[in-house]
Enzyme design. Structure first.
Site, PDB file in Angstrom:
ATOM      1  N   SER A 231       0.821  -1.212   0.000  1.00  0.00           N
ATOM      2  CA  SER A 231       0.000   0.000   0.000  1.00  0.00           C
ATOM      3  C   SER A 231       0.854   1.261   0.000  1.00  0.00           C
ATOM      4  O   SER A 231       2.012   1.267   0.403  1.00  0.00           O
ATOM      5  CB  SER A 231      -0.934   0.002   1.212  1.00  0.00           C
ATOM      6  OG  SER A 231      -0.216  -0.145   2.419  1.00  0.00           O
ATOM      7  N   HIS A 232       0.236   2.348  -0.468  1.00  0.00           N
ATOM      8  CA  HIS A 232       0.876   3.659  -0.494  1.00  0.00           C
ATOM      9  C   HIS A 232       0.965   4.194   0.937  1.00  0.00           C
ATOM     10  O   HIS A 232       0.055   3.968   1.741  1.00  0.00           O
ATOM     11  CB  HIS A 232       0.039   4.597  -1.366  1.00  0.00           C
ATOM     12  CG  HIS A 232       0.725   5.871  -1.725  1.00  0.00           C
ATOM     13  ND1 HIS A 232       0.796   6.957  -0.875  1.00  0.00           N
ATOM     14  CD2 HIS A 232       1.369   6.248  -2.856  1.00  0.00           C
ATOM     15  CE1 HIS A 232       1.458   7.934  -1.459  1.00  0.00           C
ATOM     16  NE2 HIS A 232       1.817   7.541  -2.677  1.00  0.00           N
ATOM     17  N   PRO A 233       2.028   4.941   1.261  1.00  0.00           N
ATOM     18  CA  PRO A 233       2.158   5.417   2.644  1.00  0.00           C
ATOM     19  C   PRO A 233       1.139   6.470   3.056  1.00  0.00           C
ATOM     20  O   PRO A 233       0.917   6.675   4.252  1.00  0.00           O
ATOM     21  CB  PRO A 233       3.584   5.986   2.688  1.00  0.00           C
ATOM     22  CG  PRO A 233       3.940   6.272   1.271  1.00  0.00           C
ATOM     23  CD  PRO A 233       3.232   5.237   0.459  1.00  0.00           C
ATOM     24  N   PHE A 238      -4.923   2.396  -1.864  1.00  0.00           N
ATOM     25  CA  PHE A 238      -3.935   2.424  -2.936  1.00  0.00           C
ATOM     26  C   PHE A 238      -3.023   1.229  -2.666  1.00  0.00           C
ATOM     27  O   PHE A 238      -1.927   1.367  -2.142  1.00  0.00           O
ATOM     28  CB  PHE A 238      -3.157   3.739  -2.886  1.00  0.00           C
ATOM     29  CG  PHE A 238      -2.468   4.138  -4.161  1.00  0.00           C
ATOM     30  CD1 PHE A 238      -2.958   5.169  -4.950  1.00  0.00           C
ATOM     31  CD2 PHE A 238      -1.310   3.489  -4.566  1.00  0.00           C
ATOM     32  CE1 PHE A 238      -2.299   5.567  -6.115  1.00  0.00           C
ATOM     33  CE2 PHE A 238      -0.650   3.858  -5.721  1.00  0.00           C
ATOM     34  CZ  PHE A 238      -1.141   4.907  -6.507  1.00  0.00           C
TER      35      PHE A 238
END
Length: 399
Positions: A231-233, A238
């Site tokens: 996942s996106h930070p 996302f």
């Protein structure tokens, strides 16, 4: 179709393995004349002797990085070999090296050493840690750089071991960055008549690729923590989600995509949930939101969700390499490269990802070891007697 955008640009390359050859591969596909200088003492590039599909001094490994180039065997440690090299440099715009930083200086592959031969020559050095400094003599490879530059520590699920990318991304990105730096400097040399040195290292490129996370950390102290499921930070959702039979990649980088997602999977009631009404709220409540989405997305197979959501929400199936390399799909995208090789037979691979109007790359096999030597020697003015003299003086090695 017409000549490539780089038609008329000649690059003399002293390169090996993957990083450097990956950069010049794309220059060759775009029409540059890339001439590989291969060391007779090692039998040429080491990748020539690696499987699969290795036949003598040819292999699928080598050909993957070197299609469309030419090869001449030269001993650059001999006076005669350097003489030939200098003639090639005189007719070239760039010298592209992919060896240790200290070797570049030792072999005289710098602008300072070659400006007397060709004042406009651009000398690009690609090495693990740079041409200068205390680490210039260290060899380096993609997994070492991914490890030391912090990539591996950012990859994988929290609590798991550090993970290297399944592809040699540090090598490839550095090779392309070196090609970019050299082309920019060739344009400068065409304006000024003076060449220069370009110094690129795998390590520096890997550091540069931290980009926004580097900005966050160096400016605001935000640590580089891993997040689950790729996942996106900061953007939620996302990431990859498990489905009934695999995984689905979802990337809601705009508010409208999040709304389309929850409506598309019959979770429209989340639009009124104050925890999830904006990016920051979804980031703060990542765990609660992803649990809700995971529960729903597990109910159907990946293809069901792709057909339902594609075009409204940025989604993609998580596919195997084999599925991604479907021939019909590659052909449809203009990404299938097929050519005949004298030793390897019909070679199929991925082609040039840059589409230039009015130009279609003509894919040719990688060069046989020294196979272009006679033609290149004739091009730079040597006759048969002079070539034989060069041979006796060790220009092409001994034996």
């Amino acid at each position: 179709m017409g000549d490539g955008p780089l038609h008329g640009v000649r690059i003399v390359a002293i390169e090996q393995f993957g990083a450097g050859p990956f950069g010049t591969l794309h220059l060759a596909d775009l029409g540059a004349d890339v001439i590989r200088i291969e060391d007779p003492g090692t039998g040429g590039d080491v990748s020539r002797y690696m499987g699969p599909g290795q036949q003598g001094a040819d292999s699928l490994y080598f050909d993957s990085f070197n299609r469309g180039k030419r090869s001449i065997v030269l001993d650059l440690k001999s006076d005669a070999g350097r003489e030939v090299f200098h003639r090639l440099v005189k007719a070239a715009q760039g010298v592209y090296t992919n060896v240790r930083g200290d070797v570049v200086r030792g072999l005289g592959l710098t602008h300072e050493a070659l400006q007397g031969v060709n004042p406009a020559i651009v000398c690009c050095s690609l090495s693990a840690y740079g041409r200068e400094g205390e680490r210039s003599s260290e060899p380096g490879y993609d997994p070492l750089v991914q490890a030391e530059a912090g990539w591996a520590a950012l990859t994988g699920d929290p609590g798991g071991p550090p993970v290297k990318s399944g592809l040699s991304v540090a090598d490839y990105s550095a090779g392309l960055m070196a090609a970019l730096g050299m082309l920019a400097s060739i344009l400068q040399a065409q304006r000024t008549g003076r060449g220069c040195d370009v110094d690129v290292s795998l390590y520096d490129v890997a550091l540069a690729f931290h980009n926004y996370r580097a900005t966050w950390y160096l400016t605001a102290g935000v640590p580089g923590e891993r997040t689950p499921n790729s996942s996106h930070p900061s953007i939620v959702p996302f990431q990859f989600f498990p489905t009934a039979d695999g995984y689905l990649a979802v990337a809601c980088a705009k508010e409208k995509f999040f709304r389309a997602l929850i409506e598309g999977i019959d979770l429209g009631e989340l639009a009124g949930d104050q925890r999830f009404t904006n990016f920051e709220g979804r980031r703060q409540h990542r765990e609660e939101l992803t649990k809700i989405l995971e529960h729903r997305l597990r109910e159907q197979p990946t293809e069901y969700w792709v057909k339902l959501l594609r075009g409204r929400v940025p989604v993609a199936p998580v596919r195997s390499m084999e599925a991604a390399l479907d021939r019909k799909e590659l052909e449809g995208r203009g990404m299938l490269a097929v050519y005949s090789h004298a030793a390897l037979g019909v070679v199929s691979t991925v082609g040039l990802p840059v589409k230039v109007s009015g130009f279609a790359p003509q894919y040719r096999p990688g060069p046989r070891l020294g196979g272009d030597g006679p033609a290149l020697l004739a091009e730079v003015g040597y006759d048969a007697a002079q070539v034989e003299e060069l041979r006796t003086r060790g220009a092409f090695g001994h034996g």
